[in-house]
Design a protein around this motif. Structure first.
Motif, PDB file in Angstrom:
ATOM      1  N   ALA A  56       0.804  -1.181   0.022  1.00  0.00           N
ATOM      2  CA  ALA A  56       0.043  -0.120  -0.143  1.00  0.00           C
ATOM      3  C   ALA A  56       0.776   1.264   0.028  1.00  0.00           C
ATOM      4  CB  ALA A  56      -0.927  -0.043   1.323  1.00  0.00           C
ATOM      5  N   PRO A  57       0.342   2.341  -0.749  1.00  0.00           N
ATOM      6  CA  PRO A  57      -0.795   2.593  -0.878  1.00  0.00           C
ATOM      7  C   PRO A  57      -0.961   2.171  -2.787  1.00  0.00           C
ATOM      8  CG  PRO A  57       0.106   4.737  -0.917  1.00  0.00           C
ATOM      9  CD  PRO A  57       1.151   3.724  -0.509  1.00  0.00           C
ATOM     10  N   ARG A  58       0.063   1.914  -3.321  1.00  0.00           N
ATOM     11  CA  ARG A  58       0.119   1.568  -4.777  1.00  0.00           C
ATOM     12  C   ARG A  58      -0.805   0.375  -4.995  1.00  0.00           C
ATOM     13  NH1 ARG A  58       5.038  -0.092  -8.595  1.00  0.00           N
ATOM     14  NH2 ARG A  58       3.936  -0.298 -10.542  1.00  0.00           N
ATOM     15  N   HIS A  59      -0.716  -0.562  -4.256  1.00  0.00           N
ATOM     16  CA  HIS A  59      -1.483  -1.702  -4.385  1.00  0.00           C
ATOM     17  C   HIS A  59      -2.302  -1.992  -3.225  1.00  0.00           C
ATOM     18  CE1 HIS A  59       1.470  -2.750  -7.846  1.00  0.00           C
ATOM     19  NE2 HIS A  59       0.359  -2.727  -8.324  1.00  0.00           N
ATOM     20  N   PHE A  60      -3.469  -2.587  -3.022  1.00  0.00           N
ATOM     21  CA  PHE A  60      -4.341  -2.935  -1.958  1.00  0.00           C
ATOM     22  C   PHE A  60      -4.533  -4.502  -2.277  1.00  0.00           C
ATOM     23  CE2 PHE A  60      -4.299   1.227  -0.228  1.00  0.00           C
ATOM     24  CZ  PHE A  60      -4.648   0.862   1.408  1.00  0.00           C
ATOM     25  N   VAL A  61      -4.014  -5.427  -1.588  1.00  0.00           N
ATOM     26  CA  VAL A  61      -4.067  -6.796  -1.663  1.00  0.00           C
ATOM     27  C   VAL A  61      -5.393  -7.187  -0.745  1.00  0.00           C
ATOM     28  CG1 VAL A  61      -1.813  -7.325  -2.460  1.00  0.00           C
ATOM     29  CG2 VAL A  61      -2.406  -7.334  -0.192  1.00  0.00           C
ATOM     30  N   LEU A  62      -6.429  -7.953  -1.648  1.00  0.00           N
ATOM     31  CA  LEU A  62      -7.451  -8.206  -0.983  1.00  0.00           C
ATOM     32  C   LEU A  62      -8.145  -9.796  -1.394  1.00  0.00           C
ATOM     33  CD1 LEU A  62      -9.617  -5.136  -2.299  1.00  0.00           C
ATOM     34  CD2 LEU A  62      -8.313  -5.334  -0.050  1.00  0.00           C
ATOM     35  N   PRO A  63      -8.960 -10.214  -0.234  1.00  0.00           N
ATOM     36  CA  PRO A  63      -9.404 -11.375  -0.729  1.00  0.00           C
ATOM     37  C   PRO A  63     -10.755 -11.049  -1.567  1.00  0.00           C
ATOM     38  CG  PRO A  63     -10.076 -10.839   1.265  1.00  0.00           C
ATOM     39  CD  PRO A  63      -9.141  -9.845   0.988  1.00  0.00           C
ATOM     40  N   HIS A  64     -11.235 -12.322  -2.246  1.00  0.00           N
ATOM     41  CA  HIS A  64     -12.372 -12.156  -2.991  1.00  0.00           C
ATOM     42  C   HIS A  64     -13.548 -11.780  -2.236  1.00  0.00           C
ATOM     43  CE1 HIS A  64     -15.661 -12.697  -5.842  1.00  0.00           C
ATOM     44  NE2 HIS A  64     -14.773 -12.500  -6.780  1.00  0.00           N
ATOM     45  N   PRO A  65     -14.341 -10.792  -2.421  1.00  0.00           N
ATOM     46  CA  PRO A  65     -15.358 -10.439  -1.658  1.00  0.00           C
ATOM     47  C   PRO A  65     -16.730 -11.528  -1.584  1.00  0.00           C
ATOM     48  CG  PRO A  65     -15.424  -8.942  -3.581  1.00  0.00           C
ATOM     49  CD  PRO A  65     -14.288  -9.824  -3.463  1.00  0.00           C
ATOM     50  N   SER A  66     -16.505 -12.371  -2.067  1.00  0.00           N
ATOM     51  CA  SER A  66     -17.494 -13.717  -2.285  1.00  0.00           C
ATOM     52  C   SER A  66     -18.084 -13.932  -0.822  1.00  0.00           C
ATOM     53  CB  SER A  66     -17.102 -14.693  -3.091  1.00  0.00           C
ATOM     54  OG  SER A  66     -17.892 -15.822  -2.649  1.00  0.00           O
ATOM     55  N   TRP A  67     -19.069 -14.633  -0.935  1.00  0.00           N
ATOM     56  CA  TRP A  67     -19.528 -15.022   0.419  1.00  0.00           C
ATOM     57  C   TRP A  67     -18.897 -16.213   0.937  1.00  0.00           C
ATOM     58  CZ3 TRP A  67     -21.240 -20.170   0.236  1.00  0.00           C
ATOM     59  CH2 TRP A  67     -21.316 -20.801  -0.767  1.00  0.00           C
ATOM     60  N   ARG A  68     -18.216 -16.986  -0.056  1.00  0.00           N
ATOM     61  CA  ARG A  68     -17.422 -18.016   0.236  1.00  0.00           C
ATOM     62  C   ARG A  68     -16.406 -17.846   1.186  1.00  0.00           C
ATOM     63  NH1 ARG A  68     -18.438 -22.305  -2.978  1.00  0.00           N
ATOM     64  NH2 ARG A  68     -19.759 -21.888  -4.936  1.00  0.00           N
ATOM     65  N   ASN A  69     -16.062 -16.430   1.357  1.00  0.00           N
ATOM     66  CA  ASN A  69     -14.901 -15.974   2.209  1.00  0.00           C
ATOM     67  C   ASN A  69     -15.485 -15.324   3.595  1.00  0.00           C
ATOM     68  OD1 ASN A  69     -12.557 -16.866   0.694  1.00  0.00           O
ATOM     69  ND2 ASN A  69     -12.773 -14.690  -0.470  1.00  0.00           N
ATOM     70  N   ASN A  70     -16.608 -15.624   3.913  1.00  0.00           N
ATOM     71  CA  ASN A  70     -16.948 -15.118   5.186  1.00  0.00           C
ATOM     72  C   ASN A  70     -16.364 -15.656   6.359  1.00  0.00           C
ATOM     73  OD1 ASN A  70     -19.313 -13.763   3.865  1.00  0.00           O
ATOM     74  ND2 ASN A  70     -20.871 -15.080   4.122  1.00  0.00           N
ATOM     75  N   ALA A  71     -16.087 -17.016   6.387  1.00  0.00           N
ATOM     76  CA  ALA A  71     -15.372 -17.581   7.531  1.00  0.00           C
ATOM     77  C   ALA A  71     -13.947 -16.970   7.715  1.00  0.00           C
ATOM     78  CB  ALA A  71     -15.225 -19.124   7.244  1.00  0.00           C
ATOM     79  N   TRP A  72     -13.367 -16.586   6.487  1.00  0.00           N
ATOM     80  CA  TRP A  72     -11.990 -16.110   6.473  1.00  0.00           C
ATOM     81  C   TRP A  72     -12.146 -14.903   6.944  1.00  0.00           C
ATOM     82  CZ3 TRP A  72      -9.540 -11.867   4.835  1.00  0.00           C
ATOM     83  CH2 TRP A  72      -7.948 -11.922   4.837  1.00  0.00           C
ATOM     84  N   LEU A  73     -13.190 -14.022   6.571  1.00  0.00           N
ATOM     85  CA  LEU A  73     -13.096 -12.821   7.327  1.00  0.00           C
ATOM     86  C   LEU A  73     -13.455 -12.662   8.685  1.00  0.00           C
ATOM     87  CD1 LEU A  73     -15.422 -11.118   4.290  1.00  0.00           C
ATOM     88  CD2 LEU A  73     -13.106 -10.583   4.817  1.00  0.00           C
ATOM     89  N   LYS A  74     -14.192 -13.780   9.106  1.00  0.00           N
ATOM     90  CA  LYS A  74     -14.382 -13.857  10.792  1.00  0.00           C
ATOM     91  C   LYS A  74     -13.109 -14.165  11.637  1.00  0.00           C
ATOM     92  CE  LYS A  74     -19.345 -15.089  10.705  1.00  0.00           C
ATOM     93  NZ  LYS A  74     -20.441 -16.028  10.614  1.00  0.00           N
ATOM     94  N   ARG A  75     -12.131 -15.061  10.792  1.00  0.00           N
ATOM     95  CA  ARG A  75     -11.027 -15.398  11.578  1.00  0.00           C
ATOM     96  C   ARG A  75     -10.088 -14.275  11.419  1.00  0.00           C
ATOM     97  NH1 ARG A  75     -11.731 -19.882   8.110  1.00  0.00           N
ATOM     98  NH2 ARG A  75      -9.764 -19.274   7.022  1.00  0.00           N
ATOM     99  N   HIS A  76     -10.009 -13.226  10.514  1.00  0.00           N
ATOM    100  CA  HIS A  76      -9.051 -12.203  10.287  1.00  0.00           C
ATOM    101  C   HIS A  76      -9.642 -10.963  10.509  1.00  0.00           C
ATOM    102  CE1 HIS A  76      -7.529 -15.827   8.094  1.00  0.00           C
ATOM    103  NE2 HIS A  76      -6.399 -15.425   8.611  1.00  0.00           N
ATOM    104  N   SER A  77      -9.966 -10.720  11.754  1.00  0.00           N
ATOM    105  CA  SER A  77     -10.763  -9.430  12.179  1.00  0.00           C
ATOM    106  C   SER A  77      -9.989  -8.121  11.852  1.00  0.00           C
ATOM    107  CB  SER A  77     -10.897  -9.207  13.603  1.00  0.00           C
ATOM    108  OG  SER A  77      -9.883  -9.593  14.382  1.00  0.00           O
ATOM    109  N   TRP A  78      -8.585  -8.511  11.800  1.00  0.00           N
ATOM    110  CA  TRP A  78      -7.746  -7.243  11.314  1.00  0.00           C
ATOM    111  C   TRP A  78      -8.090  -6.630  10.031  1.00  0.00           C
ATOM    112  CZ3 TRP A  78      -5.425  -8.383   7.121  1.00  0.00           C
ATOM    113  CH2 TRP A  78      -5.085  -9.773   6.831  1.00  0.00           C
ATOM    114  N   PHE A  79      -8.610  -7.489   9.067  1.00  0.00           N
ATOM    115  CA  PHE A  79      -9.037  -7.115   7.806  1.00  0.00           C
ATOM    116  C   PHE A  79      -9.930  -5.809   7.604  1.00  0.00           C
ATOM    117  CE2 PHE A  79     -11.527  -6.992   3.946  1.00  0.00           C
ATOM    118  CZ  PHE A  79     -10.596  -7.085   2.917  1.00  0.00           C
ATOM    119  N   GLU A  80     -10.741  -6.082   8.692  1.00  0.00           N
ATOM    120  CA  GLU A  80     -12.092  -4.796   8.656  1.00  0.00           C
ATOM    121  C   GLU A  80     -11.492  -3.726   9.578  1.00  0.00           C
ATOM    122  OE1 GLU A  80     -16.818  -4.328  10.104  1.00  0.00           O
ATOM    123  OE2 GLU A  80     -15.887  -6.346   9.960  1.00  0.00           O
TER     124      GLU A  80
END
Length: 204
Positions: free
Chosen positions: A164-188
């Motif tokens: 960052a800030p030139r690139h921001f690396v993100l997981p796919h915003p699919s519902w399939r990654n809901n569990a990933w997002l819950k496990r990695h609260s720092w993302f939010e």
């Protein structure tokens, strides 16, 4: 050659050529449907979204991210649909332009390799004003970061500050990654506020 060096007719002709692409129909593994390349590009865009490939809903609409993943991505970015679909501000260039079909388990197949090999480098030359690029998923991260990709999306996204800030690396915003997002609260809590600031800066 960028549009600054070329001409609008040349740019329009190039986009028409890409939209008419049927390269994947000639392969040993053709698409399961008629090609419908989906992308959004304008030489004045200052923000680039590099995703994976359109899903089935996007294939039907012909417009990028017209699905729940798009709703989540726009929320992550902190922008409205009007801004998101303003091609003069936001470019959307996935690694594969057409919906690749489903795996036997019902997941989307990987982006077709023909797209990046045939079109990607030249298409990016028509985007000379990009300030920040969002790299969504492993395929985009591998292509753009090259040796900077950490081997896994999780490891790469955990290292987001290095890009960052030139690139921001993100997981796919699919519902399939809901569990990933819950496990990695720092993302939010950590990454998204910085992403939104970078998006606003790029669009200013």
């Amino acid at each position: 050659m960028s549009l600054e060096q070329g001409s609008k007719p040349e740019f329009d002709a190039y986009c028409a050529e890409v939209r008419g692409c049927q390269a994947c129909l000639q392969s040993k593994n053709p698409l399961p449907h008629e090609p419908r390349p989906v992308f959004q590009i304008h030489p004045d865009a200052t923000l680039l979204i590099a995703g994976q490939a359109p899903g089935n809903l996007v294939n039907l609409s012909g417009r990028p991210f017209t699905d729940p993943s798009g709703d989540r991505l726009r929320d992550w970015m902190g922008i409205s649909s009007d801004i998101f679909y303003d091609a003069s501000r936001v470019a959307i260039v996935p690694m594969g332009f057409c919906f690749p079909g489903y795996t036997p388990k019902g997941a989307d197949k990987p982006p077709r390799k023909e797209c990046a090999l045939t079109w990607r480098e030249q298409m990016l030359t028509y985007l000379p004003k990009i300030r920040t690029t969002l790299l969504i998923g492993g395929y985009a991260q591998k292509w753009h970061l090259e040796d900077g990709f950490k081997g896994r999306v999780t490891d790469t996204v955990e290292n987001w500050r290095a890009y960052a800030p030139r690139h921001f690396v993100l997981p796919h915003p699919s519902w399939r990654n809901n569990a990933w997002l819950k496990r990695h609260s720092w993302f939010e809590t950590d990454l998204l506020p910085e992403l939104r600031r970078a998006v606003q800066s790029a669009l200013a």
